[in-house]
Write an enzyme that holds these catalytic residues in place. Structure first.
Site, PDB file in Angstrom:
ATOM      1  N   HIS A  93     -56.143  93.686 -26.800  1.00  0.00           N
ATOM      2  CA  HIS A  93     -54.884  93.586 -27.557  1.00  0.00           C
ATOM      3  C   HIS A  93     -54.199  92.246 -27.317  1.00  0.00           C
ATOM      4  O   HIS A  93     -53.742  91.591 -28.267  1.00  0.00           O
ATOM      5  CB  HIS A  93     -53.951  94.727 -27.152  1.00  0.00           C
ATOM      6  CG  HIS A  93     -52.571  94.602 -27.730  1.00  0.00           C
ATOM      7  ND1 HIS A  93     -52.264  95.003 -29.012  1.00  0.00           N
ATOM      8  CD2 HIS A  93     -51.419  94.114 -27.199  1.00  0.00           C
ATOM      9  CE1 HIS A  93     -50.992  94.753 -29.249  1.00  0.00           C
ATOM     10  NE2 HIS A  93     -50.456  94.220 -28.167  1.00  0.00           N
ATOM     11  N   GLU A  94     -54.123  91.826 -26.062  1.00  0.00           N
ATOM     12  CA  GLU A  94     -53.467  90.546 -25.765  1.00  0.00           C
ATOM     13  C   GLU A  94     -54.283  89.366 -26.294  1.00  0.00           C
ATOM     14  O   GLU A  94     -53.719  88.358 -26.719  1.00  0.00           O
ATOM     15  CB  GLU A  94     -53.227  90.416 -24.261  1.00  0.00           C
ATOM     16  CG  GLU A  94     -52.344  91.508 -23.659  1.00  0.00           C
ATOM     17  CD  GLU A  94     -51.012  91.671 -24.378  1.00  0.00           C
ATOM     18  OE1 GLU A  94     -50.520  90.704 -25.008  1.00  0.00           O
ATOM     19  OE2 GLU A  94     -50.457  92.784 -24.331  1.00  0.00           O
ATOM     20  N   HIS A  97     -53.290  88.676 -29.767  1.00  0.00           N
ATOM     21  CA  HIS A  97     -52.149  87.775 -29.944  1.00  0.00           C
ATOM     22  C   HIS A  97     -52.585  86.311 -29.866  1.00  0.00           C
ATOM     23  O   HIS A  97     -52.050  85.464 -30.587  1.00  0.00           O
ATOM     24  CB  HIS A  97     -51.093  88.055 -28.871  1.00  0.00           C
ATOM     25  CG  HIS A  97     -50.339  89.321 -29.092  1.00  0.00           C
ATOM     26  ND1 HIS A  97     -49.681  89.598 -30.278  1.00  0.00           N
ATOM     27  CD2 HIS A  97     -50.108  90.391 -28.266  1.00  0.00           C
ATOM     28  CE1 HIS A  97     -49.088  90.791 -30.171  1.00  0.00           C
ATOM     29  NE2 HIS A  97     -49.346  91.280 -28.982  1.00  0.00           N
TER      30      HIS A  97
END
Length: 227
Positions: A93-94, A97
């Site tokens: 998920h990170e 980004h």
């Protein structure tokens, strides 16, 4: 009675997602050795595979996040060194980004710019709130009440704007970047995609709760202003 039910419903909408995300994160943190590589290694491998060699990875005590200024994926100690489904999913998920940042995803850029302004705006609003009572006692001017409301509105509105920009950023990082990346790289064990979806959904819901809380506070202040 209707007011009590409404209050309970709103409280559940705001508090419920936070409790659920903790439960989901804890559930998929077991077993702790489900995967051969830890979250930090998964993040590094994904970044390198995408050509994002300039993006760093490190542990943090400030919660899992991607820092677009330092261009660094930061994971909690448990997720950086952990090998659970939670650790792997959060790491992806990170990285999502970081992909957004590299590809110029507009909501992330707008949010990054806005965050720079939120601190000074909130300080200004807090300063107005602190000085207004003293000014009211000294001058007894009706305009002081308006200044108080303005200070509160500035503080609340800036936070709400960040929440509203954060939500599409989080949803895209989860379902537009992380899940396709995990599937393409075949990083999840058979049967784990459902758990990964729950983890990413739970994480997004915390921002839904934050947005609702901010909007409710703004509505309350607006009602006061119209009196």
């Amino acid at each position: 009675m209707h007011f009590i039910l409404l209050a309970v419903g709103l409280l559940a909408l705001i508090v419920g997602p936070g409790l659920w995300v903790k439960a989901v994160m804890a559930r998929y943190s077991i077993p702790a050795d489900r995967y051969p590589r830890n979250g930090g290694q998964v993040a590094r491998d994904l970044l390198d595979g995408l050509g994002l060699h300039h993006v760093g990875t490190e542990t943090t005590t400030a919660g899992d996040h991607y820092d677009p200024i330092a261009r660094t994926v930061r994971l909690s100690e448990a997720n950086y060194n952990g090998r659970s489904l939670t650790a792997v999913t959060v790491a992806a998920h990170e990285v999502g980004h970081a992909i957004q940042d590299a590809r110029g995803f507009k909501p992330l850029r707008w949010r990054t710019r806005l965050v720079k302004w939120v601190g000074p705006i909130e300080k200004l609003g807090a300063g107005i709130l602190m000085l207004s009572p003293l000014a009211a006692v000294a001058t007894r001017a009706p305009v002081i009440g308006l200044l108080t409301l303005t200070g509160g509105f500035l503080t609340l509105a800036s936070g709400a704007a960040v929440h509203l920009l954060t939500l599409p950023t989080e949803l895209d990082a989860s379902f537009g970047r992380a899940l396709p990346l995990l599937a393409r790289r075949r990083l999840l064990r058979p049967g784990d995609e459902r758990g990964a979806r729950r983890l990413l959904t739970a994480a997004a819901l915390t921002y839904v709760a934050g947005s609702l809380a901010s909007l409710l506070n703004i509505a309350r202040w607006w009602a006061i202003l119209r009196r």
